[in-house]
Design a protein around this motif. Structure first.
Motif, short mmCIF file in Angstrom:
data_model
loop_
_atom_site.label_atom_id
_atom_site.label_comp_id
_atom_site.label_asym_id
_atom_site.label_seq_id
_atom_site.Cartn_x
_atom_site.Cartn_y
_atom_site.Cartn_z
N THR A 2 1.05 -1.52 -0.30
CA THR A 2 -0.17 -0.08 0.18
C THR A 2 0.75 1.05 0.07
O THR A 2 1.98 1.40 0.27
N PRO A 3 0.24 2.26 -0.15
CA PRO A 3 0.93 3.95 -0.39
C PRO A 3 1.27 3.67 1.27
O PRO A 3 2.67 4.96 1.36
N GLU A 4 0.96 3.39 1.78
CA GLU A 4 1.34 3.76 3.34
C GLU A 4 2.47 3.01 3.71
O GLU A 4 3.28 3.79 4.54
N PHE A 5 2.68 1.76 3.81
CA PHE A 5 4.15 1.18 3.42
C PHE A 5 5.01 1.37 2.94
O PHE A 5 6.17 1.47 4.02
N ILE A 7 5.35 4.54 2.17
CA ILE A 7 5.95 6.08 2.74
C ILE A 7 6.48 5.49 4.25
O ILE A 7 7.08 6.17 4.37
N GLY A 8 5.61 4.91 5.01
CA GLY A 8 6.29 4.26 6.15
C GLY A 8 8.18 4.01 6.08
O GLY A 8 8.84 3.74 7.17
N ARG A 11 10.32 6.26 5.58
CA ARG A 11 10.50 7.45 6.70
C ARG A 11 11.86 6.57 7.40
O ARG A 11 12.27 7.02 8.13
N TYR A 87 5.91 -8.61 3.42
CA TYR A 87 6.12 -7.35 2.60
C TYR A 87 5.05 -7.56 1.07
O TYR A 87 4.81 -7.01 0.26
#
Length: 90
Positions: A2-5, A7-8, A11, A87
């Motif tokens: 996902t995009p959240e993954f 980005i995390g 980060r 993942y």
């Protein structure tokens, strides 16, 4: 993934990079500031005077911080490999 993954994950990688580089950057800043104050106080404006102390001090900081840096990198890499099936969605 996902995009959240993504980005995390990015980060975490950026935070690790900043944390690992922080000791050398702080030592370089401190030595550079000290040499600049010394140059201003004595009015010695030799350009090469700043490079040698900074290079030596950053190298010493790297030697001192190297075990900690390797521990952080190995922990991050181990975490990536252990969570790899999560993942890719297996």
């Amino acid at each position: 993934m996902t995009p959240e993954f993504v980005i995390g994950f990015a980060r975490q990688a950026i935070e690790l990079t900043l944390m690992i580089s922080l000791p050398m950057l702080l030592v370089g800043l401190g030595v550079g500031l000290t040499v600049s104050i010394f140059q201003a106080a004595t009015q010695i404006q030799e350009m090469t005077l700043t490079f040698i102390p900074k290079i030596v001090s950053i190298f010493l900081a790297l030697l001192i911080a190297f075990p900690w840096i390797m521990d952080k990198l190995l922990t991050f890499t181990r975490e990536i490999f252990l969570k790899f099936p999560q993942y890719i969605g297996i």
